[in-house]
Design an enzyme around this catalytic site. Structure first.
Site, short mmCIF file in Angstrom:
data_model
loop_
_atom_site.label_atom_id
_atom_site.label_comp_id
_atom_site.label_asym_id
_atom_site.label_seq_id
_atom_site.Cartn_x
_atom_site.Cartn_y
_atom_site.Cartn_z
N ASP A 144 0.82 -1.21 0.00
CA ASP A 144 0.00 0.00 0.00
C ASP A 144 0.86 1.26 0.00
O ASP A 144 1.44 1.62 1.03
CB ASP A 144 -0.90 -0.04 1.25
CG ASP A 144 -1.81 1.17 1.35
OD1 ASP A 144 -2.07 1.81 0.32
OD2 ASP A 144 -2.27 1.46 2.47
N GLY B 108 -0.27 4.11 -0.02
CA GLY B 108 -1.07 5.17 0.59
C GLY B 108 -1.07 5.12 2.11
O GLY B 108 -1.90 5.77 2.75
N GLY C 47 -8.51 3.75 6.89
CA GLY C 47 -9.80 3.97 6.26
C GLY C 47 -10.83 4.04 7.36
O GLY C 47 -10.62 4.66 8.39
N SER C 48 -11.95 3.39 7.18
CA SER C 48 -12.96 3.42 8.23
C SER C 48 -12.75 2.27 9.20
O SER C 48 -13.56 2.06 10.09
CB SER C 48 -14.35 3.37 7.63
OG SER C 48 -14.47 2.24 6.81
N ASP D 196 -1.68 6.00 -5.10
CA ASP D 196 -2.00 5.01 -4.06
C ASP D 196 -2.36 3.65 -4.64
O ASP D 196 -3.47 3.46 -5.14
CB ASP D 196 -3.16 5.57 -3.21
CG ASP D 196 -3.51 4.65 -2.05
OD1 ASP D 196 -2.74 3.71 -1.77
OD2 ASP D 196 -4.56 4.88 -1.42
N THR E 43 -5.76 2.02 -3.31
CA THR E 43 -7.10 2.53 -3.62
C THR E 43 -7.49 2.03 -5.01
O THR E 43 -6.66 2.00 -5.91
CB THR E 43 -7.10 4.08 -3.60
OG1 THR E 43 -7.02 4.51 -2.23
CG2 THR E 43 -8.37 4.66 -4.21
N THR E 44 -8.74 1.63 -5.17
CA THR E 44 -9.16 1.07 -6.46
C THR E 44 -9.39 2.13 -7.52
O THR E 44 -8.90 2.03 -8.63
CB THR E 44 -10.50 0.34 -6.32
OG1 THR E 44 -10.40 -0.56 -5.25
CG2 THR E 44 -10.84 -0.41 -7.58
#
Ligand SMILES: *[C@@H]1O[C@H](CO)[C@@H](O)[C@H](O)[C@H]1NC(C)=O
Ligand SMILES: *[C@@H]1O[C@H](CO)[C@@H](O)[C@H](O)[C@H]1NC(C)=O
Ligand SMILES: *[C@@H]1O[C@H](CO)[C@@H](O)[C@H](O)[C@H]1NC(C)=O
Ligand SMILES: *[C@@H]1O[C@H](CO)[C@@H](O)[C@H](O)[C@H]1NC(C)=O
Ligand SMILES: *[C@@H]1O[C@H](CO)[C@@H](O)[C@H](O)[C@H]1NC(C)=O
Length: 471
Positions: free
Chosen positions: A98, A100, A148-149, A297, A300-301
């Site tokens: 990752d 990001g 993220g969440s 990133d 991230t998609t």
């Protein structure tokens, strides 16, 4: 042997082990094909994870609570992972690669909450394991990482971490004893953050940066090729060859022409570039200092951008419009081909129309979801706070060979400016370029859309590592 020659031999050996850099490592990356239906709800949840990851408010539609939105960290976003080893003797672990984020974390064998049925790290069976003395560790050695969440909580620890022949002793990582539901899914046990120390929750030097600082890499670079999804049967989760991650250099068989490097923008945190402009159906949207900072990133998609520019983008696509009830998303007639490009430092890179079409909004719908969404939702976060206006994820990165070039750092501060390079994919990587040796000058400067041909992810054979799985 005389004592003196024994001494010089020792010196020579230590020079060899300390000073001579190893060959680059070409790590096969696996991509998860998830059986979860990828409808609008799926992508809406993914977009909110991206918003949370980059410090933006999540969509009000979701805050009001849209039911049954499951949180999958793999699924489509963040689904590219590779294998590392931790401890002595080494325990293999799949981690999402990752760019990001900046922390390494893996699930502990003592994990008690939402741990998934994943391979776990057993600290008791590693002779080199240490709990951390890091300042981030706090009184009890615990911390949490907001991802993220989702949240990951556990103990900050140190151990030897290996990726291929590269290793870092006393690498700091979070040994997760509790995670948010759905955060980990077999066969992935965690995340390896490949961005900069300044955004690490563990406040420690990321694995890749430690290798750069120790001059272990022949070139301080990470080369990334993310393969496009094939059309595997969606009846089951499948882990398919997903590309090649090269540590310590690039893989010259995967790109053609020059790598166009651009210095990163701002203080190293995420990997940030200024995005000059983008096009939709050949119409240019020019960005300026207030809306051009973009995080590159791999985790991230889609591509997220600021409200104004994203609206302007879709205004050029006939029949497109906001998706009702899903703030930030746009749909367009599935029969329309979206020709989009991104321009970084004067070089324009086309995005294959198949990547811009994320799929029908609902099963059977003739409206398809666009690959660019409104990241900021009109929020007014000032530039200079480190928040990018754009998050450029796999929808773009599948179209180029990407090189992240670091610089040595001390106390977390980079010495010199890191850079990110893009190059045209070779035919071996599913692109239209021919393989050429480095130093050739046929860089891609076209402004025409999508010259690359869609590839099957199985185009090359070296991607054969079978990922670890729990029995
Ligand atoms: C590129 O990666 C493949 C797959 O790992 C490897 O076989 C090949 O040797 C690499 N090419 C170069 C030039 O390093
Ligand atoms: C952009 O490209 C030009 C020409 O190659 C180069 O001189 C300049 O340093 C680049 N800008 C950045 C930010 O890297
Ligand atoms: C998209 O690009 C292709 C290839 O250059 C071209 O044939 C097509 O007309 C373009 N479509 C639109 C809508 O611009
Ligand atoms: C930058 O672009 C935005 C959106 O087009 C615009 O509202 C803003 O005034 C521009 N800012 C500058 C400094 O030109
Ligand atoms: C995709 O599916 C079609 C039809 O089932 C098949 O002919 C084709 O070979 C598949 N392509 C890949 C890359 O798997």
């Amino acid at each position: 042997m005389t004592p003196i020659s024994r001494l010089s031999l020792l010196i020579i050996l230590s020079i060899i082990s300390a000073g001579i850099s190893a060959e680059p490592l070409h790590l096969p990356v696996t991509r998860r094909e998830n059986s979860t239906p990828r409808d609008i709800h799926y992508y809406a949840a993914a977009a909110d994870r991206t918003r949370a990851k980059f410090g933006f408010p999540v969509s009000s539609t979701r805050k009001r609570g849209s039911a049954n939105v499951q949180f999958f960290i793999q699924g489509d976003d963040a689904s590219y992972f590779g294998t590392i080893m931790i401890g002595t003797p080494p325990q293999p672990m799949n981690v999402i690669l990752d760019t990001g984020s900046s922390d390494l974390w893996v699930v502990s064998s003592t994990c008690t909450r939402a741990c998934g049925r994943v391979p776990t790290f057993n600290s008791a069976s590693s002779s080199t394991f240490q709990t951390s003395t890091s300042s981030a560790a706090g009184r009890n050695g615990g911390t949490t990482i907001q991802y993220g969440s989702g949240t990951v909580a556990g103990t900050i620890a140190q151990d030897t971490v290996h990726m291929g022949s590269f290793s870092v002793t006393s690498q700091t990582f979070l040994l997760a004893t509790s995670t948010s539901t759905g955060l980990v899914q077999n066969p992935v046990s965690g995340i390896m953050g490949l961005a900069f120390q300044s955004i690490a929750s563990t406040e420690s030097t990321p694995f890749w940066q430690a290798l750069v600082n120790a001059q272990s890499l022949s070139t301080p670079e990470m080369g990334v090729w993310l393969a496009r999804a094939g059309n595997q049967s969606s009846s089951d989760n499948a882990d398919v060859p997903g590309g090649i991650f090269t540590l310590g250099g690039v893989n010259t068989t995967l790109f053609s022409g020059d790598i166009k490097f651009t210095n990163t923008a701002g203080t190293p945190s995420f990997w940030l570039l200024n995005l000059d402009s983008l096009t939709a159906q050949s119409q240019t949207i020019t960005l300026n200092a207030s809306n051009q900072l973009a995080a590159i990133d791999t985790g991230t998609t889609l591509i997220g951008g600021p409200s104004d520019a994203v609206q302007e983008f879709y205004a050029n696509i006939p029949g497109s419009g906001p998706v009702l009830g899903q703030e930030g998303f746009f749909s367009f007639p599935c029969s329309t081909t979206i020709n989009a490009t991104l321009t970084f430092n004067g070089t324009t890179w086309p995005i294959d129309p198949t990547d811009m079409n994320v799929g029908p909004v609902q099963t059977g719908s003739t409206s398809c979801l666009g690959g660019i969404f409104d990241l900021t939702l009109g929020s007014d976060i000032p530039v200079g706070t480190g928040n990018p206006s754009w998050v450029v994820g796999d929808v773009f990165l599948k179209n180029v060979y990407t090189v992240f070039r670091g610089t040595p750092s001390s106390s977390g501060t980079s010495n010199g400016t890191p850079a990110i390079g893009f190059a045209q994919l070779s035919s071996a990587a599913g692109g239209s370029g021919t393989v050429s040796s480095s130093g050739s000058s046929s860089a891609l400067t076209t402004t025409s859309a999508a010259t690359s041909t869609p590839s099957s992810s199985g185009a090359t054979s070296p991607l054969s590592s079978s990922p670890l799985r729990c029995p």
